[in-house]
Design a protein around this motif. Structure first.
Motif, mmCIF file in Angstrom:
data_model
loop_
_atom_site.group_PDB
_atom_site.id
_atom_site.type_symbol
_atom_site.label_atom_id
_atom_site.label_comp_id
_atom_site.label_asym_id
_atom_site.label_seq_id
_atom_site.Cartn_x
_atom_site.Cartn_y
_atom_site.Cartn_z
ATOM 1 N N THR A 30 5.239 12.565 3.717
ATOM 2 C CA THR A 30 5.926 13.313 2.661
ATOM 3 C C THR A 30 5.368 12.927 1.296
ATOM 4 N N LEU A 31 5.174 11.630 1.092
ATOM 5 C CA LEU A 31 4.581 11.154 -0.152
ATOM 6 C C LEU A 31 3.170 11.689 -0.332
ATOM 7 N N ALA A 32 2.358 11.657 0.724
ATOM 8 C CA ALA A 32 0.981 12.153 0.625
ATOM 9 C C ALA A 32 0.951 13.627 0.240
ATOM 10 N N ASP A 33 1.859 14.415 0.770
ATOM 11 C CA ASP A 33 1.912 15.840 0.433
ATOM 12 C C ASP A 33 2.186 16.058 -1.052
ATOM 13 N N CYS A 34 3.174 15.353 -1.596
ATOM 14 C CA CYS A 34 3.481 15.573 -3.015
ATOM 15 C C CYS A 34 2.398 14.971 -3.908
ATOM 16 N N MET A 35 1.724 13.914 -3.448
ATOM 17 C CA MET A 35 0.615 13.361 -4.211
ATOM 18 C C MET A 35 -0.549 14.338 -4.259
ATOM 19 N N LEU A 36 -0.825 14.990 -3.140
ATOM 20 C CA LEU A 36 -1.910 15.969 -3.110
ATOM 21 C C LEU A 36 -1.621 17.121 -4.065
ATOM 22 N N ALA A 37 -0.388 17.609 -4.076
ATOM 23 C CA ALA A 37 -0.045 18.707 -4.984
ATOM 24 C C ALA A 37 -0.260 18.307 -6.430
ATOM 25 N N TRP B 251 -7.508 5.151 -10.388
ATOM 26 C CA TRP B 251 -6.436 5.999 -9.881
ATOM 27 C C TRP B 251 -6.937 7.000 -8.842
ATOM 28 N N GLY B 252 -8.055 7.654 -9.125
ATOM 29 C CA GLY B 252 -8.500 8.739 -8.268
ATOM 30 C C GLY B 252 -9.011 8.300 -6.913
ATOM 31 N N SER B 253 -9.775 7.216 -6.860
ATOM 32 C CA SER B 253 -10.312 6.777 -5.575
ATOM 33 C C SER B 253 -9.214 6.258 -4.657
ATOM 34 N N LEU B 254 -8.174 5.664 -5.252
ATOM 35 C CA LEU B 254 -7.068 5.207 -4.422
ATOM 36 C C LEU B 254 -6.273 6.395 -3.875
ATOM 37 N N ALA B 255 -6.150 7.455 -4.675
ATOM 38 C CA ALA B 255 -5.516 8.660 -4.146
ATOM 39 C C ALA B 255 -6.289 9.178 -2.934
ATOM 40 N N CYS B 256 -7.612 9.156 -3.019
ATOM 41 C CA CYS B 256 -8.433 9.598 -1.885
ATOM 42 C C CYS B 256 -8.225 8.702 -0.669
ATOM 43 N N MET B 257 -8.038 7.408 -0.898
ATOM 44 C CA MET B 257 -7.717 6.491 0.199
ATOM 45 C C MET B 257 -6.463 6.957 0.932
ATOM 46 N N ALA B 258 -5.425 7.310 0.166
ATOM 47 C CA ALA B 258 -4.191 7.781 0.785
ATOM 48 C C ALA B 258 -4.409 9.100 1.520
ATOM 49 N N PHE B 259 -5.242 9.978 0.948
ATOM 50 C CA PHE B 259 -5.520 11.250 1.621
ATOM 51 C C PHE B 259 -6.230 11.011 2.953
ATOM 52 N N ALA B 260 -7.137 10.041 2.988
ATOM 53 C CA ALA B 260 -7.832 9.721 4.241
ATOM 54 C C ALA B 260 -6.857 9.160 5.268
ATOM 55 N N ALA B 261 -5.927 8.315 4.811
ATOM 56 C CA ALA B 261 -4.919 7.786 5.733
ATOM 57 C C ALA B 261 -4.073 8.914 6.296
ATOM 58 N N GLY C 163 -3.090 13.108 10.960
ATOM 59 C CA GLY C 163 -2.919 14.495 11.354
ATOM 60 C C GLY C 163 -2.730 15.491 10.234
ATOM 61 N N ALA C 164 -2.993 15.097 8.987
ATOM 62 C CA ALA C 164 -2.844 16.024 7.865
ATOM 63 C C ALA C 164 -3.892 17.138 7.944
ATOM 64 N N ASP C 165 -3.659 18.215 7.179
ATOM 65 C CA ASP C 165 -4.545 19.375 7.252
ATOM 66 C C ASP C 165 -5.757 19.218 6.329
ATOM 67 N N THR C 166 -6.623 20.232 6.346
ATOM 68 C CA THR C 166 -7.921 20.132 5.680
ATOM 69 C C THR C 166 -7.838 20.109 4.154
ATOM 70 N N ARG C 167 -6.684 20.442 3.572
ATOM 71 C CA ARG C 167 -6.568 20.369 2.116
ATOM 72 C C ARG C 167 -6.857 18.969 1.608
ATOM 73 N N PHE C 168 -6.491 17.961 2.397
ATOM 74 C CA PHE C 168 -6.722 16.580 1.996
ATOM 75 C C PHE C 168 -8.217 16.258 1.995
ATOM 76 N N ALA C 169 -8.933 16.745 2.985
ATOM 77 C CA ALA C 169 -10.382 16.543 3.040
ATOM 78 C C ALA C 169 -11.073 17.255 1.882
ATOM 79 N N GLU C 170 -10.589 18.436 1.536
ATOM 80 C CA GLU C 170 -11.177 19.180 0.418
ATOM 81 C C GLU C 170 -10.985 18.428 -0.897
ATOM 82 N N ALA C 171 -9.827 17.787 -1.082
ATOM 83 C CA ALA C 171 -9.585 17.016 -2.294
ATOM 84 C C ALA C 171 -10.518 15.815 -2.366
ATOM 85 N N ILE C 172 -10.737 15.152 -1.234
ATOM 86 C CA ILE C 172 -11.658 14.011 -1.203
ATOM 87 C C ILE C 172 -13.068 14.460 -1.576
ATOM 88 N N THR C 173 -13.519 15.556 -0.995
ATOM 89 C CA THR C 173 -14.861 16.063 -1.283
ATOM 90 C C THR C 173 -15.021 16.396 -2.764
#
Length: 406
Positions: free
Chosen positions: A170-177, A206-216, A221-231
């Protein structure tokens, strides 16, 4: 994982660190039932003391030191993981109990997590302090999400008891938004009616740690939006490479190495290598120090060992990268960085000092020193960020694993 360092010295260091947490007063009571304070502060010759007290008004003063009493969830998650790993190393179930107590504090006592009110990010954590400001930080919450997911993998019982994985997602979703809204260069970064998270995404702090959370989250099982943000973020990093300090490159190595390990991305591995190569080039070949350059929050100098923003995070990043690549140059750099930290671990007899790493060490004078800032410098002794992450590396090194390979 190759282990050339003396395991006896590492185990002794870990034992001293765990003892410091329980005897220094940074956890009161020492069983973790009310969590862990952010840090201890030494008042003598501390030019930043007045600003520290003004900025962090919840504190307990003693003859020799002050406990900065506000609770930060990231510091608590890091300490919880440290005790969990220490329980495995020392075969001491009482340390598992401390982990459970800290998590109970976080999820059942602290009131730091937003579970209900949609005007603030759902699932996000703020600090527990006297300021009454619902500030939500990208870096802190990245650790909160990542470590909750790690602990859920370590223990299914803890996962069920505290709903670790579900709450972290839930936290990862709101962080991605928020990340998508506030990513550097976006026109809608300050869109009307949207909560603004804190932390400059144009800095890897700040940004690289957010990407760490997106990778976790992706590993969970998160969707591809997280991978797109990392890229997108790594493309930005590679354009801005020359602008970053050693501290920021250390954050890049942490984030990108975990992205590579948890998502299988070759591009993330390339990003991690590039910043790691810079750190290796700047590392002192004799002392193992990676010079302090994060001047906004700590004194700077090639002779200064910054254990709040630089050496600690470079240690963690290099440990991850050497584990997933098996490359000797990263392993050598890690061992040099770790050997320095083992050498300077505080031998002072006082309970509030013995076994800790203070915030800065002056190699020119061969002692703790180098100056102070209100959030950095020699007089600040952090629970999370400094002491817990270093001890986490020690425990994982003894177990032959890393955050990237667990």
């Amino acid at each position: 994982m190759k282990q050339a360092m003396d395991p006896f010295l590492i185990k002794s260091s870990l034992r001293k660190s765990v003892t410091w947490f329980q005897q220094s007063g940074i956890m009161n009571p020492p069983d973790g039932t009310w969590g862990v304070a952010e840090r201890l502060v030494l008042p003598d010759d501390n030019e930043a003391l007045e600003q520290i007290y003004n900025s962090f008004p919840a504190f307990s003063s003693y003859d020799t030191h002050t406990v900065i009493e506000h609770r930060r969830p990231d510091c608590n998650f890091e300490t919880a993981l440290m005790f969990w790993l220490a329980a495995q190393v020392f075969e001491n179930p009482s340390y598992h109990t401390v982990t459970g107590n800290i998590l109970h504090y976080l999820y059942r006592r602290s009131g730091m997590r937003n579970t209900r009110y949609p005007e603030f990010p759902l699932g996000a954590w703020r600090w527990a302090n006297e300021k009454w400001i619902p500030v939500v930080w990208f870096d802190d919450n990245a650790w909160n999400a990542t470590l909750a997911l790690l602990l859920s993998r370590e223990s299914s019982k803890l996962d069920v008891r505290f709903d670790l994985a579900t709450s972290a997602m839930t936290l990862a979703d709101c962080m991605l938004a928020a990340f998508i809204r506030q990513f550097p260069g976006r026109d809608d970064a300050a869109s009307a009616g949207e909560y603004t998270w804190h932390g400059r995404l144009d800095s890897p702090h700040w940004g690289s740690l957010a990407c760490m959370a997106f990778a976790a989250a992706l590993r969970n099982g998160a969707d591809t939006r997280f991978a797109e943000a990392i890229t997108a973020y790594e493309t930005f990093l590679n354009r801005s490479f020359d602008k970053f300090t050693t501290s920021e490159h250390a954050y890049v190595v942490i984030g990108a190495s975990l992205c590579a390990a948890w998502t299988g991305s070759d591009d993330s591995l390339t990003t991690a290598r590039r910043s790691a190569d810079l750190l290796v080039a700047r590392q002192d070949s004799v002392t193992g120090n990676i010079p302090s350059e994060w001047g906004s929050e700590a004194p700077v100098g090639r002779h200064l060992v910054d254990t709040i923003y630089t050496q600690n995070w470079a240690l963690l990043g290099l440990h991850n990268l050497s584990a997933i690549t098996g490359e000797q140059r990263y392993r050598n750099a890690f061992e040099k960085a770790f050997a320095l930290l083992l050498r300077i671990q505080d031998p002072a007899p006082e309970k509030h000092l013995n076994g800790c790493w203070r915030g800065m060490y002056d190699l020119a004078r061969n002692r703790w020193g180098g100056g102070n800032r209100y959030e950095g410098g020699a007089a600040s002794i952090y629970s999370g960020w400094t002491n817990a992450p270093i001890a986490i590396v020690a425990a994982m090194e003894l177990q032959g694993r890393s955050l990237a390979t667990e």
